[in-house]
Design a protein around this motif. Structure first.
Motif, PDB file in Angstrom:
ATOM      1  N   TYR A  96       0.838  -1.441   0.073  1.00 25.71           N
ATOM      2  CA  TYR A  96       0.002   0.536   0.102  1.00 25.71           C
ATOM      3  C   TYR A  96       0.855   0.991  -0.172  1.00 25.71           C
ATOM      4  CZ  TYR A  96      -3.926   3.509   1.051  1.00 25.71           C
ATOM      5  OH  TYR A  96      -4.666   4.624   1.019  1.00 25.71           O
ATOM      6  N   LYS A  97       2.436   1.420   0.882  1.00 22.99           N
ATOM      7  CA  LYS A  97       2.644   2.390   0.712  1.00 22.99           C
ATOM      8  C   LYS A  97       3.533   2.284   0.012  1.00 22.99           C
ATOM      9  CE  LYS A  97       6.741   2.617   3.074  1.00 22.99           C
ATOM     10  NZ  LYS A  97       7.721   2.424   3.761  1.00 22.99           N
ATOM     11  N   ASN A  98       4.227   1.085  -1.088  1.00 20.86           N
ATOM     12  CA  ASN A  98       4.277   1.640  -2.058  1.00 20.86           C
ATOM     13  C   ASN A  98       3.516   1.893  -3.334  1.00 20.86           C
ATOM     14  OD1 ASN A  98       7.399   0.689  -1.864  1.00 20.86           O
ATOM     15  ND2 ASN A  98       6.822  -2.028  -2.539  1.00 20.86           N
ATOM     16  N   TYR A  99       2.621   2.213  -3.135  1.00 20.62           N
ATOM     17  CA  TYR A  99       1.304   2.350  -4.443  1.00 20.62           C
ATOM     18  C   TYR A  99       1.282   4.048  -4.040  1.00 20.62           C
ATOM     19  CZ  TYR A  99      -3.223   2.545  -5.752  1.00 20.62           C
ATOM     20  OH  TYR A  99      -4.755   2.604  -6.742  1.00 20.62           O
ATOM     21  N   LYS A 100       1.119   3.906  -2.609  1.00 20.93           N
ATOM     22  CA  LYS A 100       0.996   5.264  -2.500  1.00 20.93           C
ATOM     23  C   LYS A 100       2.043   6.463  -2.789  1.00 20.93           C
ATOM     24  CE  LYS A 100      -3.472   6.168  -1.404  1.00 20.93           C
ATOM     25  NZ  LYS A 100      -4.092   6.766  -2.391  1.00 20.93           N
ATOM     26  N   ASN A 101       3.382   5.951  -2.898  1.00 22.33           N
ATOM     27  CA  ASN A 101       4.207   6.586  -3.144  1.00 22.33           C
ATOM     28  C   ASN A 101       5.001   7.070  -4.552  1.00 22.33           C
ATOM     29  OD1 ASN A 101       5.201   7.280  -0.449  1.00 22.33           O
ATOM     30  ND2 ASN A 101       6.811   6.078   0.162  1.00 22.33           N
ATOM     31  N   ILE A 102       4.377   5.849  -5.141  1.00 18.77           N
ATOM     32  CA  ILE A 102       4.744   6.115  -6.177  1.00 18.77           C
ATOM     33  C   ILE A 102       3.871   7.529  -6.614  1.00 18.77           C
ATOM     34  CG2 ILE A 102       4.174   5.183  -9.198  1.00 18.77           C
ATOM     35  CD1 ILE A 102       4.525   2.546  -7.702  1.00 18.77           C
ATOM     36  N   SER A 103       4.798   8.524  -7.619  1.00 17.58           N
ATOM     37  CA  SER A 103       4.055   9.353  -8.079  1.00 17.58           C
ATOM     38  C   SER A 103       4.857   9.591  -9.525  1.00 17.58           C
ATOM     39  CB  SER A 103       4.866  10.879  -7.063  1.00 17.58           C
ATOM     40  OG  SER A 103       4.448  12.383  -7.890  1.00 17.58           O
ATOM     41  N   THR A 104       4.023   9.650 -11.025  1.00 11.83           N
ATOM     42  CA  THR A 104       3.951  10.759 -11.612  1.00 11.83           C
ATOM     43  C   THR A 104       4.631  11.538 -12.812  1.00 11.83           C
ATOM     44  OG1 THR A 104       1.192  11.199 -11.657  1.00 11.83           O
ATOM     45  CG2 THR A 104       1.271   9.463 -12.752  1.00 11.83           C
ATOM     46  N   THR A 105       4.847  13.081 -10.939  1.00 15.69           N
ATOM     47  CA  THR A 105       5.560  14.161 -11.722  1.00 15.69           C
ATOM     48  C   THR A 105       6.460  14.022 -11.640  1.00 15.69           C
ATOM     49  OG1 THR A 105       4.728  14.333  -9.252  1.00 15.69           O
ATOM     50  CG2 THR A 105       3.783  15.601 -10.994  1.00 15.69           C
ATOM     51  N   ASP A 106       7.491  12.813 -10.840  1.00 19.23           N
ATOM     52  CA  ASP A 106       8.761  12.731 -10.741  1.00 19.23           C
ATOM     53  C   ASP A 106       9.180  12.400 -12.519  1.00 19.23           C
ATOM     54  OD1 ASP A 106       8.959  13.041  -8.090  1.00 19.23           O
ATOM     55  OD2 ASP A 106       8.527  10.500  -8.023  1.00 19.23           O
ATOM     56  N   SER A 107      10.401  12.396 -12.354  1.00 21.38           N
ATOM     57  CA  SER A 107      11.245  11.927 -13.938  1.00 21.38           C
ATOM     58  C   SER A 107      11.160  10.432 -13.542  1.00 21.38           C
ATOM     59  CB  SER A 107      12.918  12.109 -13.305  1.00 21.38           C
ATOM     60  OG  SER A 107      13.318  11.568 -13.212  1.00 21.38           O
ATOM     61  N   SER A 108      10.938  10.360 -15.022  1.00 17.91           N
ATOM     62  CA  SER A 108      10.322   8.804 -15.423  1.00 17.91           C
ATOM     63  C   SER A 108      11.763   7.443 -14.926  1.00 17.91           C
ATOM     64  CB  SER A 108      10.297   8.927 -17.443  1.00 17.91           C
ATOM     65  OG  SER A 108       9.820   9.223 -17.720  1.00 17.91           O
ATOM     66  N   LYS A 109      12.197   8.281 -14.995  1.00 13.96           N
ATOM     67  CA  LYS A 109      13.529   7.457 -14.433  1.00 13.96           C
ATOM     68  C   LYS A 109      13.244   7.307 -12.290  1.00 13.96           C
ATOM     69  CE  LYS A 109      18.189   5.733 -14.456  1.00 13.96           C
ATOM     70  NZ  LYS A 109      19.268   7.059 -13.543  1.00 13.96           N
TER      71      LYS A 109
ATOM     72  N   GLU B 138      15.866  16.650 -17.521  1.00 10.90           N
ATOM     73  CA  GLU B 138      14.896  16.635 -16.447  1.00 10.90           C
ATOM     74  C   GLU B 138      13.499  15.561 -16.215  1.00 10.90           C
ATOM     75  OE1 GLU B 138      13.740  20.547 -15.632  1.00 10.90           O
ATOM     76  OE2 GLU B 138      16.162  21.322 -14.486  1.00 10.90           O
ATOM     77  N   THR B 139      12.784  15.784 -17.284  1.00 10.14           N
ATOM     78  CA  THR B 139      11.291  14.745 -17.656  1.00 10.14           C
ATOM     79  C   THR B 139      12.201  13.698 -17.478  1.00 10.14           C
ATOM     80  OG1 THR B 139      10.744  16.505 -19.028  1.00 10.14           O
ATOM     81  CG2 THR B 139       9.386  14.624 -19.230  1.00 10.14           C
ATOM     82  N   LEU B 140      13.164  12.899 -17.971  1.00 12.03           N
ATOM     83  CA  LEU B 140      12.986  11.390 -18.182  1.00 12.03           C
ATOM     84  C   LEU B 140      14.759  11.071 -17.303  1.00 12.03           C
ATOM     85  CD1 LEU B 140      13.945  10.767 -21.686  1.00 12.03           C
ATOM     86  CD2 LEU B 140      11.606  10.743 -20.588  1.00 12.03           C
ATOM     87  N   GLY B 141      14.452  12.311 -16.510  1.00 10.56           N
ATOM     88  CA  GLY B 141      16.272  11.555 -15.185  1.00 10.56           C
ATOM     89  C   GLY B 141      17.349  10.553 -15.883  1.00 10.56           C
ATOM     90  N   ILE B 142      17.671  11.662 -17.350  1.00 13.09           N
ATOM     91  CA  ILE B 142      18.904  11.289 -17.694  1.00 13.09           C
ATOM     92  C   ILE B 142      19.875  12.468 -17.450  1.00 13.09           C
ATOM     93  CG2 ILE B 142      17.947   9.437 -18.851  1.00 13.09           C
ATOM     94  CD1 ILE B 142      18.430  10.884 -21.576  1.00 13.09           C
ATOM     95  N   SER B 143      21.028  12.263 -18.277  1.00 18.79           N
ATOM     96  CA  SER B 143      21.685  13.414 -18.263  1.00 18.79           C
ATOM     97  C   SER B 143      21.439  14.311 -19.162  1.00 18.79           C
ATOM     98  CB  SER B 143      23.731  13.542 -18.079  1.00 18.79           C
ATOM     99  OG  SER B 143      23.251  12.804 -19.158  1.00 18.79           O
TER     100      SER B 143
END
Lengths: 213, 164
Positions: A96-109, B138-143
């Protein structure tokens, strides 16, 4: 001209060619349910939890469980059950915590890393389930050896005819085989579900990692 | 969530919906799949919206959520043709597809872009949207150096397709 610039020119022109959704169309969409990978991982873990729980209930009151009662091993069984449920609930919380922590606004990586962290939790969960199955089976066999009158009489018969070793070997092999098959089936099941679910994500993550190396 | 938030979100998305359509255009190749992805991005945007503080532009924030959904969260439906396994596969474009006219060239280009993998598509998308390498990275998280290198490789790849 650069190929991509040609594409870019057309890309910018194309703005008017897209469907135009109304306020109401969009409003209806936000009421619908997501079908994202993360959500599926969470749902599957819930279903699994339910599966194990219903199996343990199904055994309650059955011939098998009466036999267990006869063996008089509740002093061991109850703590084990409590511990395993505590661990399961802990996993549940992690999911549940993992599920909640996942945020689409972070970078893709970062997002992928977080999802793969979820997968790691799944992996630990699978290992825990299989290990407890394994340990449970051996405890069962062990207690049967020592406390089951039916078993001891068969053992006596075997020793009378000088086949004690064979008797143990057969029991051991059969136990291993049954556990092996059960674990095999479960592994296949996990591999199918999580493998397929995360295949594309894994590929994309590898691609991003490759860019960094 | 309250009605006011809902209202402001839907209004903003209605205004900027083209961004989502564009992501769908690159990542899907038929009408149903387009709608599926649009729907999923909309849901993800809505879920993330309470965290959107306005320190970024709404459109920039949309790029991020949209691309993340397309390359990370979205489960392609069976209706879409799988295009991510690019490595080692030759482009299946026949000679007759190629024509000097710009329109034919564009058609071929779009076809080629559709066969790039998910990450490459994201790079192309941000490039087409005039984003600089800083924002792409920044969007992808690579340099940003890696973003530039990768972008050049994609350009070479596309050039090879158009000039076989």
């Amino acid at each position: 001209m650069d190929e991509l610039d040609l594409l870019k020119k057309d890309w910018k022109k194309g703005n008017s060619n897209y469907p135009k959704l109304s306020y109401n169309d969009i409003y209806k969409m936000i009421l619908k349910k997501s079908s994202s990978i993360v959500k599926w991982i969470f749902i599957i873990s819930l279903l699994e939890f339910g599966f194990w729980l219903s199996i343990s209930f199904a055994f309650k009151g059955s011939v098998y469980s009466n036999k267990i009662d006869e063996l008089n091993i509740n002093h061991i069984l109850i703590p084990i059950t409590i511990i395993s449920y505590a661990v399961l609930i802990y996993f549940f919380y992690l999911f549940y915590k993992n599920y909640k922590n996942i945020s689409t606004t972070d970078s893709s990586k970062t997002l992928m890393e977080n999802i793969l962290k979820t997968r790691k939790t799944v992996k630990h969960y699978v290992i825990f389930n299989l290990a407890s199955l394994f340990i449970g089976a051996f405890i069962g066999v062990f207690y049967n050896f020592n406390h089951n009158p039916e078993f001891s009489s068969k053992l006596e018969l075997a020793s009378a005819s000088g086949e004690v070793f064979k008797f143990y070997a057969v029991i051991f092999m059969v136990t291993l085989l049954v556990i092996g098959v059960v674990i095999g089936v479960l592994l296949l099941f996990y591999w199918l579900i999580y493998g397929i679910l995360l295949k594309r994500l894994n590929n994309n993550y590898k691609e991003l990692k490759k860019l960094e190396s | 969530m309250n009605k006011e938030l809902e209202h402001s979100f839907v209004e903003l998305l209605e205004k900027h919906q083209n961004i989502v359509h564009k992501v769908c255009r690159l990542y899907t190749n038929n009408y149903d799949a387009h709608n599926d992805l649009f729907q999923e991005i909309t849901i993800q945007l809505w879920r993330a919206y309470p965290k959107f503080r306005g320190d970024a532009k709404f459109s920039t924030w949309m790029y991020r959520v949209g691309l993340n959904t397309a390359i990370t969260l979205y489960r392609k439906s069976k209706r879409t043709i799988n295009t991510q396994d690019y490595a080692g596969v030759e482009f299946k474009i026949k000679a007759e597809d190629y024509d000097d006219t710009e329109e034919q060239q564009l058609k071929t280009l779009y076809k080629a872009v559709h066969q790039l993998n998910d990450i490459e598509k994201a790079l192309v998308f941000l490039y087409l949207e005039d984003k600089d390498y800083k924002e792409i990275s920044e969007t992808l998280g690579i340099s940003s150096v890696n973003a530039r290198v990768k972008m050049n490789r994609i350009k070479t790849k596309l050039k090879a397709i158009l000039n076989p």
